[in-house]
Design a protein around this motif. Structure first.
Motif, PDB file in Angstrom:
ATOM      1  N   HIS A  95       0.832  -1.206   0.000  1.00 35.96           N
ATOM      2  CA  HIS A  95       0.000   0.000   0.000  1.00 35.96           C
ATOM      3  C   HIS A  95       0.867   1.256   0.000  1.00 35.96           C
ATOM      4  N   CYS A  96       1.922   1.258   0.778  1.00 38.65           N
ATOM      5  CA  CYS A  96       2.817   2.420   0.807  1.00 38.65           C
ATOM      6  C   CYS A  96       3.526   2.601  -0.533  1.00 38.65           C
ATOM      7  N   GLU A  98       2.353   1.678  -3.446  1.00 40.93           N
ATOM      8  CA  GLU A  98       1.336   2.182  -4.374  1.00 40.93           C
ATOM      9  C   GLU A  98       1.112   3.679  -4.170  1.00 40.93           C
ATOM     10  N   ASP A  99       1.117   4.119  -2.924  1.00 46.02           N
ATOM     11  CA  ASP A  99       0.972   5.550  -2.633  1.00 46.02           C
ATOM     12  C   ASP A  99       2.135   6.349  -3.224  1.00 46.02           C
ATOM     13  N   ARG A 102       1.627   6.575  -6.972  1.00 44.52           N
ATOM     14  CA  ARG A 102       0.527   7.494  -7.272  1.00 44.52           C
ATOM     15  C   ARG A 102       0.969   8.951  -7.088  1.00 44.52           C
ATOM     16  N   ARG A 103       1.720   9.224  -6.032  1.00 47.56           N
ATOM     17  CA  ARG A 103       2.197  10.592  -5.794  1.00 47.56           C
ATOM     18  C   ARG A 103       3.174  11.037  -6.874  1.00 47.56           C
TER      19      ARG A 103
END
Length: 149
Positions: A95-96, A98-99, A102-103
């Protein structure tokens, strides 16, 4: 019943129990060593993957801060490492990651940053895109630590 038969059976039973106990202890010890070696190997694989992801993400992020055209080969490499993490890593790490990806994509859509703006981001800590990812990796490695007796 003859006393010699009883003592012979007792000796045989003692030898069997002793041998069985020794065999089980050896098997358990070997199993523990194999598990510890597997954990260390798995940890090493993840460390290499996470290091490569951090390097790739850092390059893509600085490119995104300075350009509006995406570095497609860099992003492909980043997403390849992210896909490998989906197969190997814990959900918080994925999840981190992916973040982070995305950023980076969102940063390409923002106006380019000047050196002065980059310096301000460094001073206030907003340039540190990978802190959450690094913390998640650290927590995962702590949970992978072999059990010490």
């Amino acid at each position: 019943m003859d006393v010699s038969i009883i003592s012979a059976l007792a000796a045989l039973t003692g030898a069997a129990v002793g041998g069985l106990t020794s065999g089980i202890a050896t098997w358990l010890n070997h199993r523990s060593q194999v598990r510890t070696e597997w954990i260390l190997h798995e940890k090493s694989r993840r460390q290499i993957l996470y290091r490569d992801f951090i390097e790739e993400a850092s390059k893509c992020y600085i490119d995104a801060l300075q350009h509006d055209k995406a570095d497609i080969p860099g992003l492909v490499g980043l997403y390849a490492k992210l896909s490998a993490m989906r197969a190997l890593s814990s959900k918080p790490v994925v999840h981190c990651a992916e973040d982070v990806a995305r950023r980076i994509l969102d940063t390409y859509l923002e106006p380019d940053k000047s050196f002065v703006e980059l310096r301000e981001m460094a001073i206030n800590g907003s340039i540190d895109l990978l802190r959450g990812f690094s913390d998640a990796c650290h927590d995962e490695f702590e949970r992978m630590r072999p059990i010490q007796f």
